[in-house]
Scaffold this active site. Structure first.
Site, PDB file in Angstrom:
ATOM      1  CB  SER A   1      -0.912   0.160   1.361  1.00 44.82           C
ATOM      2  OG  SER A   1      -1.462   1.272   1.345  1.00 44.82           O
TER       3      SER A   1
ATOM      4  CG  HIS B   1      -3.968  -1.869  -1.461  1.00 43.58           C
ATOM      5  ND1 HIS B   1      -5.185  -2.522  -1.874  1.00 43.58           N
ATOM      6  CD2 HIS B   1      -4.329  -0.971  -0.393  1.00 43.58           C
ATOM      7  CE1 HIS B   1      -6.058  -1.905  -0.964  1.00 43.58           C
ATOM      8  NE2 HIS B   1      -5.640  -1.121   0.048  1.00 43.58           N
TER       9      HIS B   1
ATOM     10  CG  ASP C   1      -5.198   2.355   0.881  1.00 43.12           C
ATOM     11  OD1 ASP C   1      -6.089   1.854   0.916  1.00 43.12           O
ATOM     12  OD2 ASP C   1      -4.034   2.172   1.264  1.00 43.12           O
TER      13      ASP C   1
ATOM     14  CG  MET D   1      -8.324   7.519   2.686  1.00 44.06           C
ATOM     15  SD  MET D   1      -7.389   7.717   4.066  1.00 44.06           S
ATOM     16  CE  MET D   1      -6.414   6.160   4.131  1.00 44.06           C
TER      17      MET D   1
ATOM     18  CG  HIS E   1      -9.273   0.304  -0.148  1.00 42.02           C
ATOM     19  ND1 HIS E   1      -8.560   0.170   1.161  1.00 42.02           N
ATOM     20  CD2 HIS E   1     -10.702   0.132   0.205  1.00 42.02           C
ATOM     21  CE1 HIS E   1      -9.438   0.043   2.247  1.00 42.02           C
ATOM     22  NE2 HIS E   1     -10.817   0.265   1.605  1.00 42.02           N
TER      23      HIS E   1
ATOM     24  CG  MET F   1     -11.252   3.447   2.415  1.00 34.87           C
ATOM     25  SD  MET F   1      -9.712   3.817   3.444  1.00 34.87           S
ATOM     26  CE  MET F   1      -8.631   3.478   1.841  1.00 34.87           C
TER      27      MET F   1
ATOM     28  CG  MET G   1     -11.451  -2.692   5.574  1.00 36.42           C
ATOM     29  SD  MET G   1      -9.959  -1.987   4.931  1.00 36.42           S
ATOM     30  CE  MET G   1      -8.845  -1.002   6.050  1.00 36.42           C
TER      31      MET G   1
ATOM     32  N   GLY H   1      -0.485   2.061   9.670  1.00 32.39           N
ATOM     33  CA  GLY H   1       0.137   1.965  10.999  1.00 32.39           C
ATOM     34  C   GLY H   1      -0.460   1.387  12.390  1.00 32.39           C
TER      35      GLY H   1
ATOM     36  CG  ASP I   1      -6.083  -2.790   3.545  1.00 31.18           C
ATOM     37  OD1 ASP I   1      -5.035  -2.355   4.025  1.00 31.18           O
ATOM     38  OD2 ASP I   1      -6.695  -1.854   2.972  1.00 31.18           O
ATOM     39  N   GLY I   2      -4.673  -4.024   6.529  1.00 35.65           N
ATOM     40  CA  GLY I   2      -4.576  -3.483   7.958  1.00 35.65           C
ATOM     41  C   GLY I   2      -3.836  -4.086   8.792  1.00 35.65           C
ATOM     42  N   GLY I   3      -2.556  -3.596   9.186  1.00 34.52           N
ATOM     43  CA  GLY I   3      -2.002  -3.938  10.272  1.00 34.52           C
ATOM     44  C   GLY I   3      -1.087  -5.302  10.195  1.00 34.52           C
TER      45      GLY I   3
ATOM     46  CB  SER J   1       3.964   0.705   8.310  1.00 31.44           C
ATOM     47  OG  SER J   1       2.439   0.662   8.511  1.00 31.44           O
TER      48      SER J   1
HETATM   49  C1  DX5 Z   1      -6.135   1.893   5.803  1.00 26.65           C
HETATM   50  C2  DX5 Z   1      -5.700   1.533   4.279  1.00 26.65           C
HETATM   51  C3  DX5 Z   1      -4.501   0.170   4.138  1.00 26.65           C
HETATM   52  C4  DX5 Z   1      -3.390   0.936   4.855  1.00 26.65           C
HETATM   53  C5  DX5 Z   1      -2.414  -0.164   5.416  1.00 26.65           C
HETATM   54  O1  DX5 Z   1      -7.382   2.481   5.660  1.00 26.65           O
HETATM   55  O2  DX5 Z   1      -6.847   0.908   3.688  1.00 26.65           O
HETATM   56  O3  DX5 Z   1      -4.214  -0.118   3.036  1.00 26.65           O
HETATM   57  O4  DX5 Z   1      -2.467   1.590   4.184  1.00 26.65           O
HETATM   58  O5  DX5 Z   1      -1.557   0.064   6.205  1.00 26.65           O
HETATM   59  P1  DX5 Z   1      -0.707  -0.838   7.254  1.00 26.65           P
HETATM   60  O6  DX5 Z   1      -0.381  -2.112   6.559  1.00 26.65           O
HETATM   61  O7  DX5 Z   1       0.347   0.123   7.606  1.00 26.65           O
HETATM   62  O8  DX5 Z   1      -1.729  -1.083   8.340  1.00 26.65           O
HETATM   63 ZN    ZN Z   2      -6.315   0.033   1.544  1.00 21.62          ZN
END
Ligand code: DX5
Ligand code: ZN
Length: 226
Positions: A7, A32, A34, A36, A65, A67, A136, A144, A174-176, A197
Protein backbone atom coordinates in the site's frame (compact mmCIF):
# COMPACT_ATOMS: atom_id res chain seq x y z
CA UNK A 1 -2.12 -17.91 -5.76
CA UNK A 2 -0.85 -15.71 -2.94
CA UNK A 3 -0.41 -12.09 -3.95
CA UNK A 4 1.35 -9.22 -2.19
CA UNK A 5 -0.15 -5.74 -2.59
CA UNK A 6 2.05 -3.04 -1.02
CA UNK A 7 0.00 0.00 0.00
CA UNK A 8 1.60 3.23 -1.19
CA UNK A 9 -0.14 5.11 1.62
CA UNK A 10 2.96 4.30 3.67
CA UNK A 11 5.40 5.40 0.95
CA UNK A 12 7.51 8.54 1.09
CA UNK A 13 5.67 10.71 -1.43
CA UNK A 14 8.76 12.73 -2.15
CA UNK A 15 10.24 9.55 -3.62
CA UNK A 16 7.07 7.76 -4.73
CA UNK A 17 8.27 6.72 -8.20
CA UNK A 18 11.52 5.39 -6.85
CA UNK A 19 9.73 3.38 -4.15
CA UNK A 20 7.21 1.92 -6.60
CA UNK A 21 10.17 0.77 -8.70
CA UNK A 22 11.66 -0.89 -5.63
CA UNK A 23 8.60 -3.03 -4.89
CA UNK A 24 8.28 -3.78 -8.59
CA UNK A 25 11.87 -4.98 -8.74
CA UNK A 26 11.33 -7.11 -5.64
CA UNK A 27 8.72 -9.01 -7.64
CA UNK A 28 5.40 -7.91 -6.12
CA UNK A 29 2.36 -8.32 -8.32
CA UNK A 30 -0.10 -5.66 -7.14
CA UNK A 31 0.08 -2.08 -5.97
CA UNK A 32 -2.61 -1.10 -3.45
CA UNK A 33 -3.85 2.47 -3.82
CA UNK A 34 -5.93 3.97 -0.98
CA UNK A 35 -8.23 6.80 -2.03
CA UNK A 36 -9.86 8.64 0.92
CA UNK A 37 -12.43 11.40 0.67
CA UNK A 38 -12.47 12.94 4.16
CA UNK A 39 -16.15 11.88 4.53
CA UNK A 40 -16.33 8.09 4.56
CA UNK A 41 -13.12 8.23 6.57
CA UNK A 42 -11.81 11.34 8.36
CA UNK A 43 -8.60 11.58 6.40
CA UNK A 44 -7.91 12.66 2.82
CA UNK A 45 -5.17 10.78 1.01
CA UNK A 46 -4.79 11.33 -2.74
CA UNK A 47 -6.75 10.80 -5.91
CA UNK A 48 -6.72 10.90 -9.66
CA UNK A 49 -3.41 12.59 -10.49
CA UNK A 50 -1.45 10.07 -8.45
CA UNK A 51 -3.17 7.10 -10.12
CA UNK A 52 -2.57 8.65 -13.55
CA UNK A 53 1.14 9.18 -12.87
CA UNK A 54 1.64 5.66 -11.54
CA UNK A 55 -0.25 4.07 -14.45
CA UNK A 56 1.98 5.87 -16.97
CA UNK A 57 5.11 4.30 -15.50
CA UNK A 58 4.27 0.79 -14.34
CA UNK A 59 2.67 -2.41 -15.53
CA UNK A 60 1.88 -3.50 -11.95
CA UNK A 61 -1.73 -4.51 -11.33
CA UNK A 62 -3.35 -1.45 -9.75
CA UNK A 63 -5.67 -2.42 -6.90
CA UNK A 64 -7.59 0.73 -6.00
CA UNK A 65 -9.31 0.82 -2.59
CA UNK A 66 -11.97 3.53 -2.57
CA UNK A 67 -12.75 4.84 0.89
CA UNK A 68 -15.33 7.29 -0.39
CA UNK A 69 -19.06 7.92 0.02
CA UNK A 70 -21.29 6.96 -2.92
CA UNK A 71 -18.49 5.32 -4.87
CA UNK A 72 -20.55 5.08 -8.07
CA UNK A 73 -19.76 8.75 -8.71
CA UNK A 74 -16.09 7.97 -9.32
CA UNK A 75 -16.03 4.53 -10.96
CA UNK A 76 -15.85 5.83 -14.54
CA UNK A 77 -13.03 8.26 -13.75
CA UNK A 78 -10.96 5.72 -11.80
CA UNK A 79 -11.47 3.08 -14.49
CA UNK A 80 -10.44 5.59 -17.14
CA UNK A 81 -7.18 6.24 -15.33
CA UNK A 82 -6.19 2.60 -15.72
CA UNK A 83 -7.06 0.92 -12.43
CA UNK A 84 -7.19 -2.86 -12.85
CA UNK A 85 -9.32 -3.60 -9.79
CA UNK A 86 -11.71 -1.25 -8.04
CA UNK A 87 -12.70 -2.00 -4.43
CA UNK A 88 -15.52 -0.02 -2.90
CA UNK A 89 -17.02 -0.18 0.60
CA UNK A 90 -20.33 -1.95 1.03
CA UNK A 91 -21.13 0.55 3.80
CA UNK A 92 -20.66 3.51 1.44
CA UNK A 93 -22.71 2.31 -1.51
CA UNK A 94 -26.41 2.99 -1.99
CA UNK A 95 -26.72 0.03 -4.35
CA UNK A 96 -23.73 -2.30 -4.21
CA UNK A 97 -24.94 -4.54 -7.07
CA UNK A 98 -25.15 -1.50 -9.32
CA UNK A 99 -21.62 -0.42 -8.41
CA UNK A 100 -20.27 -3.90 -9.18
CA UNK A 101 -22.01 -3.87 -12.55
CA UNK A 102 -20.65 -0.43 -13.30
CA UNK A 103 -17.07 -1.47 -12.51
CA UNK A 104 -17.48 -4.54 -14.73
CA UNK A 105 -18.95 -2.46 -17.56
CA UNK A 106 -15.57 -0.73 -17.87
CA UNK A 107 -13.80 -4.09 -18.10
CA UNK A 108 -12.34 -3.83 -14.59
CA UNK A 109 -12.26 -6.34 -11.78
CA UNK A 110 -14.73 -5.59 -9.00
CA UNK A 111 -14.00 -5.87 -5.30
CA UNK A 112 -16.31 -5.30 -2.36
CA UNK A 113 -14.90 -4.21 0.99
CA UNK A 114 -16.14 -4.47 4.57
CA UNK A 115 -15.11 -2.57 7.69
CA UNK A 116 -14.34 -4.48 10.91
CA UNK A 117 -17.87 -4.19 12.31
CA UNK A 118 -19.64 -5.34 9.12
CA UNK A 119 -20.60 -9.01 9.05
CA UNK A 120 -19.98 -11.58 6.33
CA UNK A 121 -23.77 -12.00 6.13
CA UNK A 122 -24.06 -8.52 4.67
CA UNK A 123 -21.90 -9.68 1.75
CA UNK A 124 -23.93 -12.77 0.88
CA UNK A 125 -26.02 -11.24 -1.93
CA UNK A 126 -22.89 -10.09 -3.76
CA UNK A 127 -20.44 -12.97 -3.47
CA UNK A 128 -21.35 -14.49 -6.84
CA UNK A 129 -20.79 -11.14 -8.56
CA UNK A 130 -17.34 -10.04 -7.36
CA UNK A 131 -13.74 -10.89 -8.18
CA UNK A 132 -12.50 -10.08 -4.70
CA UNK A 133 -13.67 -9.42 -1.16
CA UNK A 134 -11.50 -7.08 0.87
CA UNK A 135 -11.76 -7.68 4.61
CA UNK A 136 -10.46 -4.71 6.59
CA UNK A 137 -8.52 -5.79 9.66
CA UNK A 138 -8.28 -2.22 11.00
CA UNK A 139 -10.70 0.72 10.89
CA UNK A 140 -10.16 2.19 7.44
CA UNK A 141 -8.60 5.63 7.29
CA UNK A 142 -5.00 5.29 8.41
CA UNK A 143 -1.94 3.13 8.04
CA UNK A 144 0.21 1.87 10.89
CA UNK A 145 -2.58 0.47 13.10
CA UNK A 146 -2.69 -2.90 14.85
CA UNK A 147 -4.52 -5.79 13.22
CA UNK A 148 -7.82 -6.69 14.94
CA UNK A 149 -7.58 -10.49 15.37
CA UNK A 150 -11.39 -10.96 15.43
CA UNK A 151 -11.53 -9.87 11.78
CA UNK A 152 -9.60 -12.99 10.78
CA UNK A 153 -12.61 -15.04 11.93
CA UNK A 154 -14.56 -13.32 9.17
CA UNK A 155 -11.90 -14.36 6.67
CA UNK A 156 -12.35 -18.00 7.74
CA UNK A 157 -16.12 -17.69 7.55
CA UNK A 158 -15.89 -16.16 4.09
CA UNK A 159 -13.65 -18.92 2.80
CA UNK A 160 -16.11 -21.53 4.12
CA UNK A 161 -19.02 -19.80 2.40
CA UNK A 162 -16.98 -19.67 -0.80
CA UNK A 163 -16.31 -23.42 -0.74
CA UNK A 164 -19.86 -24.32 0.28
CA UNK A 165 -21.38 -22.29 -2.52
CA UNK A 166 -18.75 -23.36 -5.06
CA UNK A 167 -17.73 -19.75 -5.71
CA UNK A 168 -14.35 -18.36 -6.63
CA UNK A 169 -13.10 -14.96 -5.57
CA UNK A 170 -9.95 -13.62 -4.00
CA UNK A 171 -9.91 -12.73 -0.33
CA UNK A 172 -7.81 -9.68 0.47
CA UNK A 173 -6.82 -8.56 3.95
CA UNK A 174 -5.87 -4.95 4.65
CA UNK A 175 -4.58 -3.36 7.85
CA UNK A 176 -1.85 -4.11 10.33
CA UNK A 177 -0.33 -7.05 8.50
CA UNK A 178 3.34 -7.57 9.31
CA UNK A 179 5.89 -10.33 8.93
CA UNK A 180 4.99 -11.74 12.37
CA UNK A 181 1.25 -12.14 11.81
CA UNK A 182 1.43 -12.92 8.07
CA UNK A 183 1.23 -16.67 8.61
CA UNK A 184 -1.91 -16.31 10.73
CA UNK A 185 -3.51 -14.14 8.03
CA UNK A 186 -2.72 -16.66 5.29
CA UNK A 187 -3.92 -19.55 7.42
CA UNK A 188 -7.23 -17.78 7.99
CA UNK A 189 -7.67 -18.00 4.23
CA UNK A 190 -6.59 -14.67 2.74
CA UNK A 191 -4.68 -14.87 -0.53
CA UNK A 192 -4.16 -11.17 -1.34
CA UNK A 193 -2.16 -9.40 1.32
CA UNK A 194 -2.01 -5.63 1.68
CA UNK A 195 0.90 -4.24 3.66
CA UNK A 196 1.78 -0.58 4.01
CA UNK A 197 4.15 0.24 6.85
CA UNK A 198 5.55 -3.29 6.94
CA UNK A 199 6.82 -2.82 3.38
CA UNK A 200 7.67 0.88 3.08
CA UNK A 201 9.32 1.46 6.47
CA UNK A 202 13.10 0.83 6.48
CA UNK A 203 14.46 -1.36 3.68
CA UNK A 204 11.73 -1.89 1.07
CA UNK A 205 13.55 -4.58 -0.91
CA UNK A 206 14.34 -6.62 2.22
CA UNK A 207 10.77 -6.29 3.55
CA UNK A 208 9.19 -7.29 0.25
CA UNK A 209 11.47 -10.30 -0.10
CA UNK A 210 10.64 -11.51 3.42
CA UNK A 211 6.94 -11.26 2.67
CA UNK A 212 7.19 -12.92 -0.73
CA UNK A 213 9.31 -15.80 0.60
CA UNK A 214 6.90 -16.47 3.45
CA UNK A 215 3.91 -16.31 1.14
CA UNK A 216 5.57 -18.82 -1.15
CA UNK A 217 6.27 -21.20 1.76
CA UNK A 218 2.69 -20.97 2.96
CA UNK A 219 1.51 -21.85 -0.50
CA UNK A 220 3.55 -25.04 -0.23
CA UNK A 221 1.99 -25.79 3.14
CA UNK A 222 -1.50 -25.21 1.77
CA UNK A 223 -0.66 -27.44 -1.17
CA UNK A 224 -1.45 -24.70 -3.63
CA UNK A 225 -5.14 -24.72 -2.87
CA UNK A 226 -5.33 -21.04 -2.05
C1 DX5 B 1 -6.12 1.85 5.72
C2 DX5 B 1 -5.69 1.47 4.34
C3 DX5 B 1 -4.60 0.48 4.28
C4 DX5 B 1 -3.29 0.95 4.88
C5 DX5 B 1 -2.58 -0.26 5.44
O1 DX5 B 1 -7.28 2.54 5.68
O2 DX5 B 1 -6.78 0.89 3.64
O3 DX5 B 1 -4.39 0.02 2.95
O4 DX5 B 1 -2.46 1.58 3.98
O5 DX5 B 1 -1.48 0.16 6.15
P1 DX5 B 1 -0.74 -0.75 7.21
O6 DX5 B 1 -0.28 -1.98 6.46
O7 DX5 B 1 0.36 0.11 7.68
O8 DX5 B 1 -1.74 -1.10 8.27
ZN1 ZN C 1 -6.41 -0.15 1.70
Amino acid sequence: MNILAPSILAADFWRLGEQVREVEKAGVQYLHIDVMDGCFVPSISFGMPIIRSIRKETELFLDVHLMIEQPRRYIEAIAGLGADMINFHLEAAEDAAEVIELIRSFGKKAGITIKPETSVDALLPYLDKVDMVLVMTVEPGAGGQKLIPGCLEKVKELRNVMYKRGLRFDIEVDGGVNIDNLEQVLEAGANVIVAGSAIFKNDIAVNAKLFLDKMQQELGVNNGTI
